[in-house]
Design an enzyme around this catalytic site. Structure first.
Site, PDB file in Angstrom:
ATOM      1  N   GLU A  97       0.850  -1.069  -0.008  1.00 45.08           N
ATOM      2  CA  GLU A  97      -0.018  -0.010  -0.045  1.00 45.08           C
ATOM      3  C   GLU A  97       0.934   1.172  -0.100  1.00 45.08           C
ATOM      4  O   GLU A  97       1.891   1.334   0.282  1.00 45.08           O
ATOM      5  CB  GLU A  97      -0.846   0.093   1.327  1.00 45.08           C
ATOM      6  CG  GLU A  97      -1.852   1.126   1.569  1.00 45.08           C
ATOM      7  CD  GLU A  97      -2.874   1.335   0.325  1.00 45.08           C
ATOM      8  OE1 GLU A  97      -2.209   1.392  -0.973  1.00 45.08           O
ATOM      9  OE2 GLU A  97      -4.046   1.327   0.573  1.00 45.08           O
ATOM     10  N   ASP A  98       0.317   2.241  -0.358  1.00 44.14           N
ATOM     11  CA  ASP A  98       1.203   3.678  -0.361  1.00 44.14           C
ATOM     12  C   ASP A  98       1.073   4.399   0.863  1.00 44.14           C
ATOM     13  O   ASP A  98       2.326   4.606   1.284  1.00 44.14           O
ATOM     14  CB  ASP A  98       0.631   4.610  -1.544  1.00 44.14           C
ATOM     15  CG  ASP A  98      -0.905   4.898  -1.430  1.00 44.14           C
ATOM     16  OD1 ASP A  98      -1.517   4.220  -0.668  1.00 44.14           O
ATOM     17  OD2 ASP A  98      -1.332   5.749  -2.308  1.00 44.14           O
ATOM     18  N   ASP A 101      -3.525   5.514   6.482  1.00 42.92           N
ATOM     19  CA  ASP A 101      -3.841   6.927   7.007  1.00 42.92           C
ATOM     20  C   ASP A 101      -4.956   6.620   8.095  1.00 42.92           C
ATOM     21  O   ASP A 101      -4.715   6.525   9.344  1.00 42.92           O
ATOM     22  CB  ASP A 101      -4.711   7.959   5.671  1.00 42.92           C
ATOM     23  CG  ASP A 101      -4.856   9.262   6.281  1.00 42.92           C
ATOM     24  OD1 ASP A 101      -4.382   9.979   6.788  1.00 42.92           O
ATOM     25  OD2 ASP A 101      -6.067   9.685   5.686  1.00 42.92           O
ATOM     26  N   PHE A 150      -0.676  16.665   3.935  1.00 46.52           N
ATOM     27  CA  PHE A 150      -1.026  16.071   2.474  1.00 46.52           C
ATOM     28  C   PHE A 150       0.114  15.834   1.545  1.00 46.52           C
ATOM     29  O   PHE A 150       0.768  16.862   1.188  1.00 46.52           O
ATOM     30  CB  PHE A 150      -2.186  16.895   1.804  1.00 46.52           C
ATOM     31  CG  PHE A 150      -2.798  16.008   0.599  1.00 46.52           C
ATOM     32  CD1 PHE A 150      -3.642  15.018   1.034  1.00 46.52           C
ATOM     33  CD2 PHE A 150      -2.562  16.031  -0.434  1.00 46.52           C
ATOM     34  CE1 PHE A 150      -4.217  14.150  -0.099  1.00 46.52           C
ATOM     35  CE2 PHE A 150      -3.128  15.526  -1.725  1.00 46.52           C
ATOM     36  CZ  PHE A 150      -3.790  14.595  -1.307  1.00 46.52           C
ATOM     37  N   ARG A 163       1.471  11.610  -9.429  1.00 46.62           N
ATOM     38  CA  ARG A 163       1.833  10.285  -9.103  1.00 46.62           C
ATOM     39  C   ARG A 163       3.251  10.056  -9.480  1.00 46.62           C
ATOM     40  O   ARG A 163       3.902   9.041  -9.028  1.00 46.62           O
ATOM     41  CB  ARG A 163       0.846   9.304  -9.726  1.00 46.62           C
ATOM     42  CG  ARG A 163      -0.314   9.217  -9.094  1.00 46.62           C
ATOM     43  CD  ARG A 163      -1.326   8.132  -9.517  1.00 46.62           C
ATOM     44  NE  ARG A 163      -2.463   8.066  -9.363  1.00 46.62           N
ATOM     45  CZ  ARG A 163      -3.413   7.844  -8.232  1.00 46.62           C
ATOM     46  NH1 ARG A 163      -2.767   7.444  -7.250  1.00 46.62           N
ATOM     47  NH2 ARG A 163      -4.585   8.053  -8.307  1.00 46.62           N
TER      48      ARG A 163
HETATM   49  P1  5GP Z   1      -7.336   5.142   4.594  1.00 49.03           P
HETATM   50  O1  5GP Z   1      -8.428   4.261   4.344  1.00 49.03           O
HETATM   51  O2  5GP Z   1      -6.059   4.763   5.343  1.00 49.03           O
HETATM   52  O3  5GP Z   1      -7.772   6.607   5.358  1.00 49.03           O
HETATM   53  O4  5GP Z   1      -6.654   5.792   3.337  1.00 49.03           O
HETATM   54  C1  5GP Z   1      -5.604   5.370   2.805  1.00 49.03           C
HETATM   55  C2  5GP Z   1      -5.690   5.851   1.093  1.00 49.03           C
HETATM   56  O5  5GP Z   1      -6.027   7.253   1.445  1.00 49.03           O
HETATM   57  C3  5GP Z   1      -4.369   5.872   0.845  1.00 49.03           C
HETATM   58  O6  5GP Z   1      -4.267   4.593   0.050  1.00 49.03           O
HETATM   59  C4  5GP Z   1      -4.286   7.048  -0.297  1.00 49.03           C
HETATM   60  O7  5GP Z   1      -4.973   6.857  -1.383  1.00 49.03           O
HETATM   61  C5  5GP Z   1      -5.277   8.143   0.367  1.00 49.03           C
HETATM   62  N1  5GP Z   1      -4.511   9.023   1.187  1.00 49.03           N
HETATM   63  C6  5GP Z   1      -4.197   9.083   2.518  1.00 49.03           C
HETATM   64  N2  5GP Z   1      -3.294  10.166   3.009  1.00 49.03           N
HETATM   65  C7  5GP Z   1      -2.921  10.644   1.953  1.00 49.03           C
HETATM   66  C8  5GP Z   1      -1.966  11.665   1.478  1.00 49.03           C
HETATM   67  O8  5GP Z   1      -1.546  12.266   2.614  1.00 49.03           O
HETATM   68  N3  5GP Z   1      -1.920  12.095   0.112  1.00 49.03           N
HETATM   69  C9  5GP Z   1      -2.481  11.307  -0.731  1.00 49.03           C
HETATM   70  N4  5GP Z   1      -2.117  11.622  -2.033  1.00 49.03           N
HETATM   71  N5  5GP Z   1      -3.468  10.365  -0.490  1.00 49.03           N
HETATM   72  C10 5GP Z   1      -3.789  10.005   0.691  1.00 49.03           C
HETATM   73 MG    MG Z   2      -4.796   4.115  -2.017  1.00 51.60          MG
END
Ligand code: 5GP
Ligand code: MG
Length: 178
Positions: A97-98, A101, A150, A163
């Site tokens: 995963e990237d 969050d 962000f 990206r």
């Molecule tokens: P979660 O379900 O953990 O809240 O969300 C994860 C997803 O939210 C990540 O896979 C990503 O796509 C997006 N995301 C969360 N934080 C960031 C951020 O700082 N920048 C970007 N570009 N995407 C984020």
């Molecule tokens: Mg994602």
């Protein structure tokens, strides 16, 4: 494109170095398990590619796409947009995963894979923002723990842009305040 970045948090060199370390740890654990590596589209694409090149043993690769949306209440739901081709039953699975969050995306995915009978499910994430967590989940292999800003680049987007930046940076507020 680079002008829209406030500052670089992790350079290509730093990411390369960290990817070496993560790959070494994953290799030690999984080299004889023929794991299934699952990349979460689209953000994890670049990181997954970097990791795969460093994992020098038998493994399989698959893709999944999930999206989260906030309903009228704050419970944010996750849905499956593109499913795996592979059967995960009995498999050792590593999710790439990237960023983690709120944790909702991964919580959903891990549960889905366990429900489908995966033998084990590990999470490898380039970035982790623990300060934003809303559900309990931790990465097993995490590249960098980041501040609550962000971030874009290295797969992470804003409106499907940035990206392709070869580093992770903080996006200028003026870009999304417009
Ligand atoms: P979660 O379900 O953990 O809240 O969300 C994860 C997803 O939210 C990540 O896979 C990503 O796509 C997006 N995301 C969360 N934080 C960031 C951020 O700082 N920048 C970007 N570009 N995407 C984020
Ligand atoms: Mg994602």
């Amino acid at each position: 494109m680079n002008n829209d970045i406030e500052r670089v948090l992790y350079s290509q060199e730093e990411i390369n170095h960290r990817a070496d370390e993560l790959a070494a740890a994953i290799t030690e654990e999984y080299h004889d398990q023929n794991p299934l590596v699952i990349s979460v589209l689209t953000g994890a694409m670049i990181f997954t590619s970097d990791m795969l090149k460093r994992l020098n043993f038998k493994l399989n690769v698959d893709l999944v796409d999930v999206s989260s949306y906030d309903g009228t209440d704050s419970t944010g739901q996750v849905k499956l947009d593109f499913d795996l081709k592979s059967d995960v039953k009995g498999r050792s699975v590593i999710i790439m995963e990237d960023i983690i969050d709120t944790g909702r995306t991964l919580k959903y995915l891990v549960q889905l894979l366990k429900d489908r009978g995966a033998k084990s499910v590990a999470v490898c994430a380039l970035l982790d923002k623990p300060g934003r967590r809303e559900v309990s989940i931790e990465g097993d292999y995490v590249g960098f723990t980041t501040p609550n800003e962000f971030l874009v680049g290295y797969g992470l987007d804003y409106n499907n842009l940035y990206r392709n930046l070869p580093y992770v940076g903080v996006l200028k507020r003026s870009v999304y305040a417009n």
